[in-house]
Design a protein around this motif. Structure first.
Motif: not given
Length: 288
Positions: A51-71
């Motif tokens: 994410s360009l704004i908040n400095g967080t990297l997200y892992a998103v599930d393609i099937i469900s569209g849910k966020i699986l993890d972030s750092i």
């Protein structure tokens, strides 16, 4: 085959069917996620989004569209590159490349580069990752996770694309140039003007064409790959930014950030095949 698009202001990822050119679905993200760039792990069915704004990297599930993890990395995260089980993320604020485990999102190491690292270009043959910075180009050895070489430049590098056929690097600059360098020693071999704000570059090896999106002039410039001169342009009734070309080089995909569309062109005729409505301010296109 699927076409993935990041919609920056809609906080979403659109997925288009390549055969029908119809939108299959849209993954709606949280409002604090601004997806400028991303990469897709088809095997793990994940999309990794810095994410360009908040400095967080997200892992998103393609099937469900849910966020699986972030750092939380911090800073302005611009682009991401995936190699085997590692993610490389450029941070324009800290002038660094962060390397992160793609399975756990645990940090592995950080490589300091020069001012405002933005795009990435990967050279498969030697496993080298090229990073354009404002006044330099830095080459990272993927395996050793260290800087292999660098060159200071008198142009403001922004995006780059590796021409593996000739072992050259095409660089778009913030000062309106397209610069071509040799991959091995980073020597400048040619410079093209007549651009205002060039962004992405794609090669069409079948028809010996090079496409450059110019969001300043609202067009795609076409360069003859063999002759090394401009031979045409595709006018975009909007603002072109992202570029992608199909594996058979028959279709050119352009993200129009002004109209919220992906425009598909026939590379033989340069004619518009279809304009596909997606979200607000589409940027990156990935065709897999």
């Amino acid at each position: 085959m699927k076409i993935y698009i990041s919609n920056y202001l809609s906080h979403s990822i659109s997925i288009i069917n390549y055969e029908t050119l119809e939108t299959e679905r849209e993954i709606v993200l949280n409002n604090n996620i601004y997806p400028h760039h991303f990469c897709v792990d088809e095997q793990e069915k994940k999309i990794f989004i810095p994410s360009l704004i908040n400095g967080t990297l997200y892992a998103v599930d393609i099937i469900s569209g849910k966020i699986l993890d972030s750092i939380s990395v911090g800073g302005s995260l611009s682009q991401i590159f995936m190699h085997e089980d590692e993610l490389f993320v450029s941070n324009e604020d800290t002038n660094s490349i962060y390397i992160i485990n793609k399975y756990t999102l645990d940090p592995i190491t950080m490589i300091s580069v020069d001012d405002m690292p933005h795009g990435f270009g990967y050279y498969k043959k030697n496993k080298r990752l090229y990073v354009p910075c404002i006044n330099s180009i830095v080459c990272i050895d993927i395996e050793n996770k260290s800087i292999y070489k660098k060159i200071d430049t008198d142009f403001k590098a922004w995006h780059l694309e590796i021409d593996e056929k000739r072992e050259e690097i095409y660089v778009s600059t913030l000062d309106g140039k397209l610069v071509i360098l040799k991959e091995e020693d980073l020597e400048v071999v040619n410079t093209f003007q007549e651009l205002l704000l060039p962004v992405q570059i794609k090669f069409n090896y079948t028809d010996n064409r090079v496409y450059i999106s110019d969001l300043g002039y609202n067009q795609i410039k076409i360069l003859d790959y063999n002759l090394g001169k401009y031979i045409g342009k595709i006018k975009i009734n909007g603002i072109p930014q992202g570029l992608e070309i199909s594996n058979d080089y028959s279709r050119l995909f352009v993200s129009d950030t002004e109209n919220g569309e992906i425009k598909v062109f026939d590379t033989k005729t340069n004619q518009l095949m279809k304009a596909i409505h997606v979200g607000k301010e589409p940027t990156t296109i990935v065709c897999l």
